[in-house]
Design a protein around this motif. Structure first.
Motif, PDB file in Angstrom:
ATOM      1  N   ILE A  20       4.713  -5.342   0.006  1.00  0.00           N
ATOM      2  CA  ILE A  20       3.306  -5.013   0.271  1.00  0.00           C
ATOM      3  C   ILE A  20       2.701  -5.947   1.311  1.00  0.00           C
ATOM      4  CG2 ILE A  20       1.000  -4.963  -0.763  1.00  0.00           C
ATOM      5  CD1 ILE A  20       2.364  -4.030  -3.365  1.00  0.00           C
ATOM      6  N   ILE A  64      -1.978  -8.000  -2.253  1.00  0.00           N
ATOM      7  CA  ILE A  64      -1.894  -7.658  -3.669  1.00  0.00           C
ATOM      8  C   ILE A  64      -2.664  -8.717  -4.447  1.00  0.00           C
ATOM      9  CG2 ILE A  64       0.356  -8.806  -3.823  1.00  0.00           C
ATOM     10  CD1 ILE A  64       1.029  -6.836  -6.097  1.00  0.00           C
ATOM     11  N   VAL A 108      -3.647  -3.189  -5.081  1.00  0.00           N
ATOM     12  CA  VAL A 108      -2.831  -3.140  -3.863  1.00  0.00           C
ATOM     13  C   VAL A 108      -3.685  -2.560  -2.744  1.00  0.00           C
ATOM     14  CG1 VAL A 108      -0.795  -2.156  -2.762  1.00  0.00           C
ATOM     15  CG2 VAL A 108      -0.700  -2.876  -5.168  1.00  0.00           C
TER      16      VAL A 108
END
Length: 655
Positions: free
Chosen positions: A619, A627, A641
């Motif tokens: 991510i 995150i 997220v």
């Protein structure tokens, strides 16, 4: 002997004449010295010199009327100084045209013009006859020209009603006084020009200093120009305005009362037209002046003029190429035209204002360009970091797969032979059962075989954990990350949720959890690696499943219902995904380590510590997102997220 008295009388008369001439010479020298002294002490002002000269003339010449005339910038003949019974009436008549006057004759021919009978002298200009008739008296007079380097300055006039002709010595003395007047005028002119040049240079330097200190804002410069223009031009009011191509805006002003300021401000912003001097200046793209606002038929800002108490004004445009970007204007209380040198000074200030405006424009352009380059550099670095991270993940996947495959074979061997050895221990017990052994020996053998079997069970247990780690490593090292492409975020979230749910049911048939969806229809698409994002979401969803169901088991509350809620939200340039479970929450000391590789709080055999670490890398590092974690002990844990829709910048922040 008879001629002796006459000789003595002649000598005495001669002596008296010489004495008179000496006394007159001394008086003339004293007068000249006094005038020179006044010249030396009045460098910037010729008026005291004029007054002293005319006082000396009265005493030495025995005249009634005497005056000094000066040619003004308007070409007319003005009174510089005047004394005598007709001085006040003369001031009321002047200024007059130079042409046709006795002063013009004296200046043109550079000689003294004198007459013993003004009314009846045919050689004098008719204008002089008219003056004598108007004053109602005849007189004798002399006019001396005031000329410097063939530049006409004015004239000096003396007159007496006694009708006694002026002697040559008096005329010569008048020439000396005229020369002294010229010296005083030239001294004052040079002194004032030097002072004005110094003041202008100082003002210019000050404005340039303000320009250098205000590279991005022209307001201080415009304000300073308004103030300097007012002072140096001897004006009542100084003002600067900006023109944006449609409207005039008042920027700087000095020399107005609060009441006049309110009236002035009410006149802005305004469109340029013929009703104001600023408007005319913009339309003409040239300096414009109004000699008298009270008689100008088109001037409409009479209220402002009365409030600020001005009658005349001049405006100079700030020209940038062919475009007018502003105006400098000054006003005076008296009506009349403004001198050319004043307009030239305003033009100098206008040029400096253009420099300030151009500097500000270039400064803002440079800042904008710098921001663009900085953003491009950040984007390039982010893309480079994502590329490096993708390559790292791919290389790590290949390395992990290779290691996992190499470990799996000996691990299978250990697991298989541990199970087989446990079975052999059971067979050994069965084989030894009928053997005739002493009771003590049989007890020792049984204890040993039981200990061996227990050890083998521990080997099998740890082997299964190692096998789980290997399987996870193989799962996370699947070949490649796929292609980065636009993908529907809601679809990825739903697919990940379904996949995780059915996988958990397949592993444990009794698995049960309530799923809640709140997917924003505007979440839309984002440029991602769909396979990697799915892997990250699977890890987060699995953790949520584990936390919620574990709380039910540990609490022993049959009424507790495990819940996992998933939501998406459009955030403009980003899209937000939230995964919230109603598990027991995460302590603060654990949230600081939860993204560290191989850190896990799950019991032995239930966690590898790789899931959240790889999720963070996917991510944050691979997609340039972030995150975050929000949690409350005994209540919930929520992972947030945030993914950029386009190429995102790498951000290592985490909670």
């Amino acid at each position: 002997m008879t001629d002796l008295p006459r000789t003595v009388a002649e000598i005495e008369a001669k002596l008296r004449s010489i004495t008179r001439e000496r006394d007159v010479a001394l008086e003339q020298q004293a007068a000249t010295a006094g005038i020179l002294k006044v010249i030396a002490s009045s460098r910037g002002d010729a008026q005291p010199v004029f007054d002293r000269i005319l006082q000396s003339i009265e005493h030495l010449f025995g005249v009634e009327d005497r005056a000094i005339f000066l040619i003004g910038e308007d070409g007319l003949l003005h009174i510089g100084a005047a004394f005598g019974p007709n001085a006040d009436r003369a001031r009321a008549l002047y200024p007059v045209p130079l042409a046709g006057s006795a002063s013009e004759l004296a200046i043109r021919e550079q000689r003294l013009v004198r007459s013993v009978d003004v009314l009846n002298d045919p050689d004098l200009p008719t204008g002089l006859h008219d003056f004598a008739e108007r004053f109602g008296q005849n007189y004798a007079m002399v006019i001396a020209p005031l000329v410097s380097d063939e530049r006409a300055i004015g004239s000096m006039f003396v007159a007496r009603t006694s009708m006694v002709a002026f002697s040559d010595s008096e005329c010569n003395l008048l020439r000396k006084f005229a020369d002294q007047a010229v010296i005083a005028i030239e001294n004052a002119r040079l002194f004032n020009e030097t002072r004005e040049a110094l003041e202008r240079q100082t003002a210019t330097s000050e404005i340039l200093r303000i320009i250098s200190q205000s590279p991005s804002d022209v307001t201080p410069v415009f304000d300073a120009i308004a103030e300097r223009a007012r002072v140096l031009c001897g004006a009542l009011l100084g003002a600067t305005t900006r023109y944006d191509g449609e409207l005039l805006h008042l920027v700087g002003y000095h020399g107005v009362s609060p009441q006049a300021e309110a009236v002035m401000r009410s006149s802005f912003p305004r469109k340029p037209d013929l009703s104001s001097v600023n408007g005319r200046c913009i339309l003409a793209k040239a300096p414009v002046q109004i000699a008298d606002v009270e008689i100008d038929p088109q001037y409409q800002l009479i209220n402002a003029a009365k409030a600020a108490d001005y009658r005349s004004l001049v405006a100079v445009p700030m020209l940038q190429g062919e475009d007018v970007i502003g105006v400098i204007a000054v006003t005076r209380k008296e009506p009349g035209e403004f001198p050319v040198k004043l307009i030239d000074l305003l033009q100098t200030f206008a040029d400096q204002a253009i420099i300030a405006v151009e500097n500000a424009r270039l400064f803002h352009e440079l800042q904008a360009r710098t921001r663009e380059l900085s953003k491009s550099l950040d984007d390039l670095r982010a893309a480079q970091d994502r590329l490096v991270q993708t390559e790292k993940l791919a290389s790590l996947g290949q390395l992990t797969a290779g290691i996992a495959h190499e470990i799996k074979n000996p691990l299978n061997f250990v697991n298989n032979f541990s199970s087989l050895s446990a079975e052999l221990v059971d067979e050994l017990d069965e084989t030894l059962a009928p053997a005739p052994l002493e009771q003590k020996m049989r007890g020792d053998v049984g204890e040993l075989t039981q200990m061996l079997k227990s050890n083998l069970e521990k080997v099998v247990q740890h082997g299964k954990r190692a096998d789980s780690i290997v399987k996870n490593m193989l799962q996370h090292s699947r070949e490649g990350s796929g292609e980065r492409r636009s993908a529907d975020i809601n679809a990825i979230v739903e697919d990940s949720l379904n996949l995780a749910y059915h996988g958990a049911r397949a592993e444990k048939s009794a698995f049960a959890i309530t799923l809640q969806h709140d997917l924003d229809p505007r979440a839309g698409v984002a440029e991602v690696y769909p396979q990697e994002i799915t892997r990250a979401l699977l890890n987060l969803i699995s953790n949520g499943f584990y936390a919620a169901t574990r709380r039910k088991v540990e609490s022993g509350d049959d009424g507790f219902e495990p819940v996992l809620s998933v939501s998406t939200k459009d955030r403009g340039a980003t899209v937000e995904i939230r995964l919230r479970d109603n598990g027991a929450g995460i302590p603060a000391e654990i949230t600081e380590k939860m993204f560290v590789p191989f850190f896990t709080t799950k019991p032995t055999g239930e966690g590898t510590g790789l899931g959240l670490s790889i999720t963070h890398d996917i991510i944050v590092k691979q997609h340039g997102g972030r995150i975050d974690v929000e949690t409350e002990l005994g209540t919930f844990t929520e992972f947030i997220v945030t993914l950029p829709r386009q190429n995102g910048a790498t951000d290592d922040r985490k909670s």
